[in-house]
Design a protein around this motif. Structure first.
Motif, PDB file in Angstrom:
ATOM      1  N   GLY A  22       1.443  -3.094   4.961  1.00 54.68           N
ATOM      2  CA  GLY A  22       0.946  -3.282   3.606  1.00 54.68           C
ATOM      3  C   GLY A  22       1.295  -2.136   2.678  1.00 54.68           C
ATOM      4  O   GLY A  22       0.981  -2.178   1.494  1.00 54.68           O
ATOM      5  N   THR A  23       1.943  -1.095   3.202  1.00 51.58           N
ATOM      6  CA  THR A  23       2.172   0.106   2.406  1.00 51.58           C
ATOM      7  C   THR A  23       3.655   0.419   2.245  1.00 51.58           C
ATOM      8  O   THR A  23       4.374   0.538   3.236  1.00 51.58           O
ATOM      9  N   GLY A  24       4.097   0.555   0.988  1.00 52.53           N
ATOM     10  CA  GLY A  24       5.493   0.903   0.721  1.00 52.53           C
ATOM     11  C   GLY A  24       5.601   1.836  -0.466  1.00 52.53           C
ATOM     12  O   GLY A  24       6.562   1.824  -1.206  1.00 52.53           O
ATOM     13  N   GLY A  38       7.829  -1.430   5.952  1.00 54.24           N
ATOM     14  CA  GLY A  38       7.483  -0.724   4.716  1.00 54.24           C
ATOM     15  C   GLY A  38       8.037  -1.388   3.459  1.00 54.24           C
ATOM     16  O   GLY A  38       8.159  -0.757   2.421  1.00 54.24           O
ATOM     17  N   ILE A  54      -3.399  -6.006   0.546  1.00 50.94           N
ATOM     18  CA  ILE A  54      -2.787  -7.264   0.983  1.00 50.94           C
ATOM     19  C   ILE A  54      -3.690  -8.417   0.547  1.00 50.94           C
ATOM     20  O   ILE A  54      -4.850  -8.495   0.953  1.00 50.94           O
ATOM     21  N   GLN A  73       4.726 -14.302   3.648  1.00 52.30           N
ATOM     22  CA  GLN A  73       5.811 -14.802   2.795  1.00 52.30           C
ATOM     23  C   GLN A  73       6.876 -15.551   3.598  1.00 52.30           C
ATOM     24  O   GLN A  73       8.000 -15.714   3.140  1.00 52.30           O
ATOM     25  N   MET A 129      -4.676 -12.440   0.031  1.00 52.95           N
ATOM     26  CA  MET A 129      -4.474 -13.732   0.691  1.00 52.95           C
ATOM     27  C   MET A 129      -5.152 -14.846  -0.085  1.00 52.95           C
ATOM     28  O   MET A 129      -6.310 -14.702  -0.486  1.00 52.95           O
ATOM     29  N   PRO A 152       4.058  -8.826  -6.802  1.00 49.31           N
ATOM     30  CA  PRO A 152       3.811  -7.761  -5.836  1.00 49.31           C
ATOM     31  C   PRO A 152       4.581  -6.504  -6.239  1.00 49.31           C
ATOM     32  O   PRO A 152       5.598  -6.607  -6.930  1.00 49.31           O
ATOM     33  N   GLY A 153       4.092  -5.351  -5.847  1.00 42.90           N
ATOM     34  CA  GLY A 153       4.823  -4.133  -6.209  1.00 42.90           C
ATOM     35  C   GLY A 153       3.971  -2.896  -6.018  1.00 42.90           C
ATOM     36  O   GLY A 153       2.832  -2.973  -5.537  1.00 42.90           O
ATOM     37  N   ASN A 154       4.542  -1.756  -6.414  1.00 45.36           N
ATOM     38  CA  ASN A 154       3.807  -0.491  -6.377  1.00 45.36           C
ATOM     39  C   ASN A 154       3.267  -0.198  -7.769  1.00 45.36           C
ATOM     40  O   ASN A 154       4.020  -0.223  -8.739  1.00 45.36           O
ATOM     41  N   ASP A 195       9.030   4.382  -2.409  1.00 47.07           N
ATOM     42  CA  ASP A 195       9.462   4.494  -3.804  1.00 47.07           C
ATOM     43  C   ASP A 195       9.341   5.921  -4.333  1.00 47.07           C
ATOM     44  O   ASP A 195      10.168   6.361  -5.124  1.00 47.07           O
ATOM     45  N   THR A 211       0.252  -0.249  -3.166  1.00 44.21           N
ATOM     46  CA  THR A 211       1.254  -1.274  -2.888  1.00 44.21           C
ATOM     47  C   THR A 211       0.496  -2.582  -2.779  1.00 44.21           C
ATOM     48  O   THR A 211      -0.367  -2.721  -1.915  1.00 44.21           O
ATOM     49  N   VAL A 212       0.797  -3.507  -3.656  1.00 48.17           N
ATOM     50  CA  VAL A 212       0.139  -4.809  -3.576  1.00 48.17           C
ATOM     51  C   VAL A 212       1.140  -5.819  -3.029  1.00 48.17           C
ATOM     52  O   VAL A 212       2.249  -5.958  -3.553  1.00 48.17           O
ATOM     53  N   SER A 213       0.748  -6.496  -1.953  1.00 44.80           N
ATOM     54  CA  SER A 213       1.633  -7.490  -1.349  1.00 44.80           C
ATOM     55  C   SER A 213       0.839  -8.747  -1.037  1.00 44.80           C
ATOM     56  O   SER A 213      -0.381  -8.789  -1.208  1.00 44.80           O
ATOM     57  N   GLY A 214       1.531  -9.764  -0.581  1.00 45.26           N
ATOM     58  CA  GLY A 214       0.866 -11.030  -0.260  1.00 45.26           C
ATOM     59  C   GLY A 214       0.945 -12.012  -1.413  1.00 45.26           C
ATOM     60  O   GLY A 214       1.914 -12.011  -2.175  1.00 45.26           O
ATOM     61  N   HIS A 215      -0.110 -12.817  -1.552  1.00 42.20           N
ATOM     62  CA  HIS A 215      -0.064 -13.941  -2.483  1.00 42.20           C
ATOM     63  C   HIS A 215      -0.408 -13.574  -3.926  1.00 42.20           C
ATOM     64  O   HIS A 215      -1.374 -14.078  -4.494  1.00 42.20           O
ATOM     65  N   CYS A 230       6.623  -4.256   2.224  1.00 43.15           N
ATOM     66  CA  CYS A 230       5.586  -5.272   2.079  1.00 43.15           C
ATOM     67  C   CYS A 230       5.586  -5.948   0.718  1.00 43.15           C
ATOM     68  O   CYS A 230       5.354  -7.139   0.604  1.00 43.15           O
ATOM     69  N   ASP A 231       5.849  -5.164  -0.336  1.00 39.19           N
ATOM     70  CA  ASP A 231       5.847  -5.721  -1.685  1.00 39.19           C
ATOM     71  C   ASP A 231       7.158  -6.446  -1.984  1.00 39.19           C
ATOM     72  O   ASP A 231       7.281  -7.083  -3.024  1.00 39.19           O
TER      73      ASP A 231
END
Lengths: 426, 156
Positions: free
Chosen positions: A88-90, B123, A319, B88, A321, A250-252, A94, A242-246, B125-126
């Protein structure tokens, strides 16, 4: 909103070049620290900023630094933890690929504050291209005299080396990282002694996350008080999530500490994708307890608020959902992760994660037995607080919180099996 | 023995640390770059070079997932399977690749070109779902984009 750490992100990587970094206010904090601050004053300024470790544990950075003894027979070290691998972390990715010098400058200042000559960036092996970006940036910093002997005439010597990991999540745990850096398997060490006293090669060592170190130049340049007031009283400054998922975007995103979670999801990320409703959210990387949509309504993104809701801010990996998500399946997915990443050193974690996954697998095949949900919960309980390092807790907490909050997704697996058994009997 | 350039590189890397052993992970990457995987000879050679015992190198190689002790395809197709990518559609990506290269996860295609692997969080994820080919990242992949990518690699 004030952008601090991401202020050079719009340059799309051009700030990797030292000239662009210099033109945009870079390498001003380092000369200031060397000229105007004693090492102790640097530590005091960082304490004032209320900066807390951005890797996951949220330990106050200034306090961590102050644990390092002033006098030491063995060399001291600053190690940057760039082993970002919390699902969940990226964000560190960046920070390093768009603005590597920011973190390097922070690291040199940290080394000055602690009196460390040789220092290491431990970067996960998968980020190979980022390792090359860092090596280039480090070389430029040497060329311009920000690294090497007698930096800017201050008499302070500082070296920086980039060291690759090789695909082990556990090496994000600071003592496992040190073992790995010493050329061994990444098994965590017994604490105490803490790395600040006995760390790399037996010397006092501070291990800090990429984001934590990237904050340091700003604290020196604008003052600890300035940084602190960007956030809340106890959680100073801004933070990258870092926001991911539905979600739609999504992004930082960098927002001030104390920013409402739902604003982050609805404003920055454009809301839930496909016009669906939110079902659940993991606010701080896969290791932290899951939250229901209702719980998310109330929380703000700072250490205290997320903890009050029964979860943790962790690494800032959010993350999201939507309503169609089966929480049994998502929990099975993260349990596979911890089973795979358990280093095998201690029994509760090594055996416990395997047993957990075994039960998940049979429930997944609709072969679950009555009592399996309780069994999962109990297995997690046998790991929680009983493992050698925090990886065991990280495996147990998602399972327990998911069962508590989304029990119907687990029970369904058992019920469907019971139906099958009855059909077979008829 | 590594190539002259890599021997020099390793010499330089060793100077970064107070103990030679710290260079073991970088040395293993060099071995893998030269031979496609870490061979028995590599393990012995690195042990000798870094004043380690053979079993000490072996225990390191087998701990870290980025090293292979057996031959692998020219391209390691590594599909991230962890939560954000899974949400996804990572499973469909892996299935598509299986279909495309004609072998399953953990296997190498008959022509020796591709090895398919499911890996844990990369890494990205986004930018999910994510596929790593050797050291190159491919973000937001779709079954179609993966198809094209593999077609391109086949002709290389």
């Amino acid at each position: 909103m004030t952008k601090v750490l991401t202020s050079r992100f719009h340059l799309n990587g051009r700030a990797c070049d030292i000239d662009v970094y210099l033109q945009t206010g870079g390498y001003q904090a380092l000369p200031k620290a060397l000229k105007e601050f004693t090492p102790d004053q640097v530590i005091e300024e960082v304490k004032k900023s209320a900066l807390r470790g951005r890797g996951g544990a949220g330990f106050p950075t200034g306090m961590k630094w102050s644990f390092v003894p002033k006098e030491s027979k063995r060399p001291k070290y600053v190690v940057c933890n760039a082993d970002e691998s919390e699902p969940g972390t990226g964000k560190d990715r960046d920070l390093m690929r768009y603005d590597p010098h920011q973190m390097i400058e922070g690291m040199i200042i940290a080394a000055y504050a602690l009196g460390a000559r040789d220092n290491y960036i431990y970067i996960r092996g998968e980020y190979w291209y980022i390792k090359e970006i860092l090596e280039k940036a480090v070389a430029q910093a040497y060329e311009r005299g920000y690294l090497g002997k007698n930096i800017l005439g201050s008499g302070f010597d500082c070296n920086l080396y980039v060291h690759p990991g090789a695909g082990a999540y556990i090496c994000g745990e600071e003592t496992a990282l040190l073992e790995s850096l010493e050329g061994k398997r990444g098994h965590p060490r017994l604490k105490p002694p803490f790395p600040a006293v006995v760390g790399l090669y037996g010397g006092p060592t501070v291990v800090n996350n990429v984001e934590t170190l990237a904050v340091v130049p700003w604290v020196i340049l604008n003052g600890g008080d300035w940084y602190r007031q960007l956030g809340t009283e106890k959680s100073g400054g801004t933070k990258l999530f870092t926001v991911s998922g539905h979600v739609n975007r999504p992004g930082n995103y960098e927002v001030p500490m104390g920013y409402p979670l739902m604003s982050l999801i609805n404003n920055e990320c454009g809301g839930i994708a496909g016009g669906k409703k939110m079902k659940a959210c993991i606010p701080g990387g896969s290791s932290v307890p899951i939250l229901t949509a209702e719980e998310c309504e109330k929380i703000t993104m700072d250490y205290e608020s997320v903890a009050a809701a029964g979860s943790m801010l962790g690494s800032g990996g959010v993350i999201v959902m939507d309503e169609t998500t089966d929480i049994f399946e998502t929990t099975r997915n993260v349990t596979h992760f911890y089973k795979h990443e358990s280093c095998g050193w201690c029994t509760p974690c090594r055996e416990g994660t395997r047993w957990l996954y075994k039960v998940f697998e049979r429930m997944h095949r609709y072969e679950g037995r009555p009592g399996d949900v309780e069994l999962l919960y109990d297995l997690a309980d046998k790991i929680l607080g009983k493992s050698f390092c925090a990886l065991g807790d990280a495996a147990a907490m998602p399972v327990q919180s998911a069962i508590k909050k989304f029990r119907e997704d687990f029970e369904r697996r058992i019920k469907l099996n019971v139906v099958q058994i009855q059909k077979a009997a008829d | 023995m590594f190539s002259e350039a890599n021997e020099k590189k390793l010499d330089e890397i060793i100077t970064h640390y107070p103990v030679k052993r710290s260079a073991v992970l970088p040395a293993l990457y060099i071995a893998q770059e030269e031979h496609g995987h870490v061979t028995d000879d590599d393990v012995r050679y690195i042990a000798n070079r870094l004043d380690m015992r053979v079993n000490e190198v072996e225990e390191v190689v087998t701990f870290y997932t980025m090293y292979s002790r057996k031959p692998v395809g020219k391209y390691k197709l590594q599909v991230c399977r962890t939560l954000s990518c899974w949400l996804q559609g990572a499973e469909q990506i892996a299935e598509q690749i299986e279909h495309k290269i004609g072998c399953g996860v953990g296997e190498t295609s008959k022509d020796g070109k591709f090895t398919l692997m499911e890996v844990e969080c990369l890494g990205y994820c986004d930018l999910a779902p994510c596929l790593q080919v050797n050291f190159d990242y491919h973000e937001k992949v779709t079954p179609e984009s993966v198809d094209k990518l593999i077609d391109g690699l086949k002709t290389k």
